[in-house]
Design an enzyme around this catalytic site. Structure first.
Site, PDB file in Angstrom:
ATOM      1  N   HIS A   1      35.251  48.250  20.047  1.00 24.22           N
ATOM      2  CA  HIS A   1      36.171  48.543  21.141  1.00 24.22           C
ATOM      3  C   HIS A   1      35.772  49.818  21.877  1.00 24.22           C
ATOM      4  CE1 HIS A   1      40.018  47.899  23.134  1.00 24.22           C
ATOM      5  NE2 HIS A   1      40.220  49.192  23.068  1.00 24.22           N
TER       6      HIS A   1
ATOM      7  N   GLU B   1      41.840  45.871  32.138  1.00 32.02           N
ATOM      8  CA  GLU B   1      41.636  46.104  30.714  1.00 32.02           C
ATOM      9  C   GLU B   1      42.387  45.047  29.919  1.00 32.02           C
ATOM     10  OE1 GLU B   1      40.864  50.394  29.264  1.00 32.02           O
ATOM     11  OE2 GLU B   1      42.943  49.961  28.802  1.00 32.02           O
TER      12      GLU B   1
ATOM     13  N   GLU C   1      47.613  56.121  17.752  1.00 32.75           N
ATOM     14  CA  GLU C   1      47.575  55.554  19.102  1.00 32.75           C
ATOM     15  C   GLU C   1      48.963  55.572  19.733  1.00 32.75           C
ATOM     16  OE1 GLU C   1      45.380  51.876  19.317  1.00 32.75           O
ATOM     17  OE2 GLU C   1      43.577  52.803  18.501  1.00 32.75           O
ATOM     18  N   SER C   2      49.754  56.572  19.391  1.00 32.55           N
ATOM     19  CA  SER C   2      51.044  56.731  20.059  1.00 32.55           C
ATOM     20  C   SER C   2      50.806  56.766  21.562  1.00 32.55           C
ATOM     21  CB  SER C   2      51.716  58.029  19.620  1.00 32.55           C
ATOM     22  OG  SER C   2      52.144  57.925  18.285  1.00 32.55           O
ATOM     23  N   GLN C   3      51.682  56.109  22.291  1.00 31.47           N
ATOM     24  CA  GLN C   3      51.497  55.914  23.728  1.00 31.47           C
ATOM     25  C   GLN C   3      51.993  57.114  24.533  1.00 31.47           C
ATOM     26  OE1 GLN C   3      50.246  52.538  25.020  1.00 31.47           O
ATOM     27  NE2 GLN C   3      49.442  53.102  23.025  1.00 31.47           N
TER      28      GLN C   3
ATOM     29  N   HIS D   1      44.461  43.693  26.433  1.00 28.30           N
ATOM     30  CA  HIS D   1      45.243  44.066  25.257  1.00 28.30           C
ATOM     31  C   HIS D   1      45.536  42.791  24.484  1.00 28.30           C
ATOM     32  CE1 HIS D   1      47.919  47.510  23.694  1.00 28.30           C
ATOM     33  NE2 HIS D   1      46.659  47.844  23.602  1.00 28.30           N
ATOM     34  N   ASN D   2      44.452  42.090  24.133  1.00 30.08           N
ATOM     35  CA  ASN D   2      44.573  40.732  23.613  1.00 30.08           C
ATOM     36  C   ASN D   2      45.107  40.678  22.188  1.00 30.08           C
ATOM     37  OD1 ASN D   2      43.406  40.040  26.017  1.00 30.08           O
ATOM     38  ND2 ASN D   2      41.332  39.908  25.180  1.00 30.08           N
TER      39      ASN D   2
ATOM     40  N   GLY E   1      35.392  48.491  33.925  1.00 28.92           N
ATOM     41  CA  GLY E   1      35.982  47.312  33.313  1.00 28.92           C
ATOM     42  C   GLY E   1      36.089  47.470  31.819  1.00 28.92           C
ATOM     43  N   ASN E   2      36.075  46.361  31.164  1.00 28.34           N
ATOM     44  CA  ASN E   2      36.423  46.364  29.756  1.00 28.34           C
ATOM     45  C   ASN E   2      35.813  45.120  29.112  1.00 28.34           C
ATOM     46  OD1 ASN E   2      39.304  45.247  28.086  1.00 28.34           O
ATOM     47  ND2 ASN E   2      38.106  46.929  27.335  1.00 28.34           N
TER      48      ASN E   2
END
Lengths: 735, 226
Positions: free
Chosen positions: A51, A94, A314-316, A96-97, A538-539
């Protein structure tokens, strides 16, 4: 050190548990001259994950063109940006699958939040969101649940933060049954002179963390969720999904823009995948400096968090800024006014060490370049599959159905039906820029501030993908996706300026997936070169596989185009009676991997016809120029479901019918696809006659869609029936 | 004429409202933390998600310092317009009757609707005719206005139902198709549809501009109305 030697190291098992391979661990030990401690290992496991490191895709991506005349910011920054009417237009898509497959509401919501922060980090105000969604067939209860909750999550975040969701696409295919795709694209605008970069510079400058508290949520998201296949124990991974708080992000947005406006920041970066670890290392690497981060100064949501947890949380809704010491007080004041926590957590240092401290104790000390640049990049071993990779879907439309019934069935199918039940859940108009809303035109149109000449320029934005065609031919299908996106822009009179892509594929270590990936990238590159536009960023999302195999290869293309005058746009539907209906473009329809083929139970495979790119681009120009001059009032690209569906869609928008006569009446002529290569247009007959290459086929008017063949065959469908079929297709699954 | 637009943390439509006001008068943003209204002649409480709509839409914003000033201003007959979340805030603050419940469809809904002016002559509808239809978008999750039967009857009798959704166009299941109501004095008006998103035909409709333009004619008619 060999992998065998690494085998005997005490830390190797833990490294493998965290997603590293044994050779990778051996390389880390070799590079830093010792085994990493717990904090360092946690950081490596994330930054060396697929990732973050793009280790299976980086070499492939080098094929993509990244330079352009209008490019202001390109690959390597938080998002790309192009110049339009004196403004910087920033955008990026991006994925977020995997989080969404596990918990669709929060997964989709935080996907929106993450891409918003990428654009905010540039100093741009987000003005629009688009999204591209893929689910298994909606007859599956799980797919309906994912659709319902993902859409609710996207709406929850975008609506609450005051950014309009103006476009998108949804496709259903059994290959996405256990691995849905949630791709979100954000577009923002900024003063080009105030674009922020992410490079940390200035030894002695302070590192300020602001936004939400740091908790244990999302730990290992990038390595555990995003870089491995999904399996049966996904419910156990639910705690690794982050929880979004759009209210906090709204405050982060306003505070960030205020800080940049007041010239208080040296650099700004959002915290996304891999949290503080990734943001801090990226900033240091870009700036060629070291950083000291004191985790004891990070405000925590819960007690007793270990240093490694703080570094990888990974707190937003958090941002990291580099600030000159004299401006720290002013920065803290702005954050306080917006009721945001802000803490001075470290310092820019000379050299290239990333040091993690707890007060005065050093708990991690690694060269930044080792973390960011030294991850091994792998060569892929592509091989075309010997036979079809994807099973034939169940047939639900009999071959013997006549043209009329086939058309109505296609219109009511989940892949073609009106998206209204979905986009009505999104605020499409906040910020007062939306000139064309979803369903009104092929691309969304967003007005920009009035220029010095008194004319209001605009941008058009679109997002597209056509995975079934890519499955049949990765290069040709990906090229078509680029052309289709550009065709959408042409329909509203816009010229493409740049492209962002999200490459959603299966496990790249499998030869046929590697083959799909490499050839799709080739197709995108060819499309970019033909259009003369760069990829601005992109991603890549790999390992999208479930127990039943890989997803369809799904490159998703987002594109931004320029319109000199916001008032010169088109509708995707017929607007009034008595206009000429014409076709434009070197459209060579065929049924391979078409929606009709899928409905008839055919697997996505076969030969795509070769296409004449020069002629396609000329058709795009003709449509764009005609829309800008006002000659064309209706423009609609011929995509899924072919010409028959395109004509029907033109009648449905405003309830204006048409009568057209086509040379032949075959399935391929009526329902064959050839994405991005053909258009239905309408306008005043004399004006339409002036459009280069336009072939007039009929006239608008009446309450029916009447299609005839030159041999005299004919069928008709009342427009009301067309509308009812389109309106019912998704509503049935989203009551 | 100077119109103030309140800005809470989480407001989303405040700049659009500010721009709409600026088409007819001077306008400025009023930070939620202030305790006065800077001498403005009219106040708009805008849409959005003040305080994230946590607890209940409007439930936290009503305690903002600026809302005390807005309440005092309203009590003196000052014209106040609450749009969407602003309407929810004014109901929570007790300045308008009724409550806004979750849409009957249980989903957020964004669409263009027609509303009918039932009560011209408030400071915000002075330019409208009774029965006039306006095309204005709605976008909300909790827009189903509700009040008990006695209250509805009282409001009907007093002419305090300012807007109704056109027949068949009620997007949220509100009681008696109510889209907007006003205070007893007529000076405080709240509605769920967004007139600030209907001030330019380029972006869909200019019908909402009438509400803002009304303030120029209707600002002095407070008290006379009704």
């Amino acid at each position: 050190m060999s992998a065998q030697q690494a085998e005997s190291l005490p830390g190797v098992d833990r490294a493998v548990e965290l997603g590293l391979t044994k050779p990778e661990y051996a390389r880390i030990v070799e590079l830093i001259g010792r085994e990493p401690n717990e904090v360092e290992l946690a950081m490596f496991s994330l930054l060396w994950s697929e990732h973050c490191a793009y280790k299976h895709s980086k070499k492939v991506l080098r094929r993509l063109p990244t330079e352009g005349d209008r490019l202001l910011m390109g690959v390597g920054e938080n998002a790309g940006a192009v110049e339009v009417a004196g403004l910087a237009v920033a955008f990026k898509v991006e994925s977020h699958n995997h989080p969404s497959a596990v918990e669709p509401f929060q997964g989709a919501a935080t996907g929106v939040g993450g891409i918003l922060r990428d654009v905010i980090a540039l100093g741009a105000r987000p003005i629009a969101m688009l999204n591209s969604l893929r689910f298994g067939h909606p007859s599956s209860p799980r797919s309906r649940w994912l659709l319902d909750r993902a859409v609710a999550g996207i709406g929850h975040y975008g609506n609450s933060i005051g950014v309009a969701t103006v476009g998108g696409e949804i496709h259903f295919d059994p290959s996405y049954e256990s691995n849905c795709l949630i791709n979100a694209m954000c577009v923002g605008i900024a003063d080009p002179n105030r674009l922020m970069r992410c490079a940390a510079t200035g030894v002695g400058n302070r590192v300020i963390l602001f936004g939400a508290l740091t908790g244990r949520d999302g730990i290992g998201g990038a390595s555990v969720l995003a870089s491995a296949e999904l399996g049966d124990d996904d419910a156990d991974k639910r705690p690794t999904v982050q929880i979004g708080d759009p209210f906090a992000e709204k405050k982060v947005l306003e505070a960030s823009l205020e800080l940049i406006d007041a010239d208080l920041l040296v650099a700004l970066q959002d915290l996304g995948a891999a949290g503080l670890t990734s943001s801090a290392s990226e900033m240091a690497a870009q700036g060629g400096v070291g950083l000291d981060i004191d985790v004891a100064r990070v405000p925590l949501r819960e007690q007793g968090m270990e240093p490694f947890e703080i570094m990888v949380s990974e707190s937003q809704e958090r941002m990291l800024a580099i600030v000159e010491p004299s401006k720290v007080a002013a920065v803290l004041e702005v954050c306080e006014r917006w009721e945001l926590l802000a803490s001075d957590i470290g310092e820019v240092t000379e050299g290239d060490r990333m040091r993690i401290l707890v007060g005065d104790d050093v708990v991690g000390d690694i060269p930044v370049t080792t973390l960011v640049d030294d991850c091994p990049l792998y060569d892929l071993a592509p091989a075309p599959p010997e036979q079809g990779l994807y099973p034939a879907p169940p047939a639900d439309l009999p071959d013997e159905a006549d043209h009329r019934d086939t058309l109505v069935a296609l219109l009511g199918g989940a892949n073609i039906a009106s998206r209204r039940p979905v986009f009505q859940q999104y605020d499409q108009i906040v910020q007062a820029r939306t000139v064309r809303r979803p369903d009104e035109a092929d691309a969304a149109v967003l007005a920009l501030p009035v220029g010095e000449d008194g004319i209001r320029p605009a941008i058009a934005v679109s997002i597209d993908g056509n995975a079934r065609r890519v499955a049949a031919n990765p290069e040709g299908g990906a090229l078509e996706a680029v052309l289709e996106c550009a065709a959408n822009l042409a329909c509203v009179g816009a010229e493409p300026l740049g492209l962002t892509n999200c490459l959603n594929f299966g496990n790249p270590e499998k030869p046929h997936v590697a083959w799909q990936l490499i050839n799709s990238v080739e197709g995108i590159a060819v499309g970019c070169e033909a259009l003369g536009i760069p990829v601005v960023g992109g991603n890549v999302s790999l390992y999208n596989e479930g127990p039943d195999g890989p997803i369809l290869p799904t490159p998703v293309i987002g594109m931004v185009g320029e319109m000199p005058d916001a008032t010169k746009s088109s509708s995707s539907g017929f607007t009034t009676d008595g206009q000429a209906v014409a076709l434009v473009g070197p459209f060579v329809p065929n049924l391979v991997s078409s929606e009709l083929a899928a409905r008839r139970g055919h697997a996505p495979q076969g030969e795509l016809p070769s296409l004449d790119i020069g002629a396609v681009i000329a058709a795009h120009h003709a449509v764009r120029d005609g829309v800008r001059s006002g000659a064309i009032q209706t423009a609609h690209d011929i995509s899924e479901g072919g010409l028959g569906v395109a004509l029907a869609e033109c009648t449905a928008v405003a309830g204006v019918g048409c009568e057209v006569t086509l040379p032949e009446f075959s399935d391929a002529a009526l329902f064959g696809e050839s994405p991005g290569q053909g258009f239905v247009i309408a306008g005043d007959p004399a004006a339409i006659a002036s459009i280069p290459g336009a072939r007039v086929v009929g006239t608008t008017g009446g309450g029916d869609l009447v299609v005839s063949a030159e041999d005299g065959a004919s069928f008709s469908v009342p427009v009301a029936e067309v509308q009812a079929a389109r309106d019912g297709g998704l509503t049935a699954y989203l009551p | 004429m100077r119109i103030g637009v309140v800005r809470f943390p989480g407001s989303c439509d405040e700049v659009d409202a500010l721009d709409a006001c600026a088409m007819v008068a001077d306008s400025e943003l009023l930070w939620h933390g202030r305790t006065d209204l800077d001498g403005v002649d009219a106040v708009v409480v805008p849409g959005g998600f003040s305080y994230g709509d946590y607890l209940r839409p409007g439930a936290i914003a009503r305690f903002s310092p600026v809302m005390k000033a807005v309440a005092d201003f309203a009590a003196e007959g000052g014209p106040v317009l609450g749009i969407c979340n602003g309407f929810q805030v004014l109901c929570e603050a007790g300045l308008l009757p009724g409550a806004l419940l979750t849409n009957s469809g249980l989903r957020f809904l964004c669409k263009q609707v027609d509303i009918v002016v039932e009560r011209p002559g408030t400071p915000w509808t002075a330019d409208c005719e009774a029965g006039e239809r306006l095309s204005i978008p709605v976008k909300h999750m909790s827009g189903r206005w509700h009040a008990d039967e006695a209250t509805v009857a009282e409001l009907e009798a007093e002419g305090r139902i300012v807007f109704r959704y056109a027949p068949g166009d009620n997007p949220n299941g509100s009681t008696a198709d109510v889209a907007g109501v006003c205070s007893a004095g007529g000076n405080v008006v709240g509605l769920m549809p967004h007139p600030e998103h209907a001030v330019d035909a380029l972006t869909g409709s200019a019908d909402g501009l009438k509400l803002f333009a009304s303030i120029l004619n209707g600002g002095d008619r407070v008290g006379a109305a009704g």
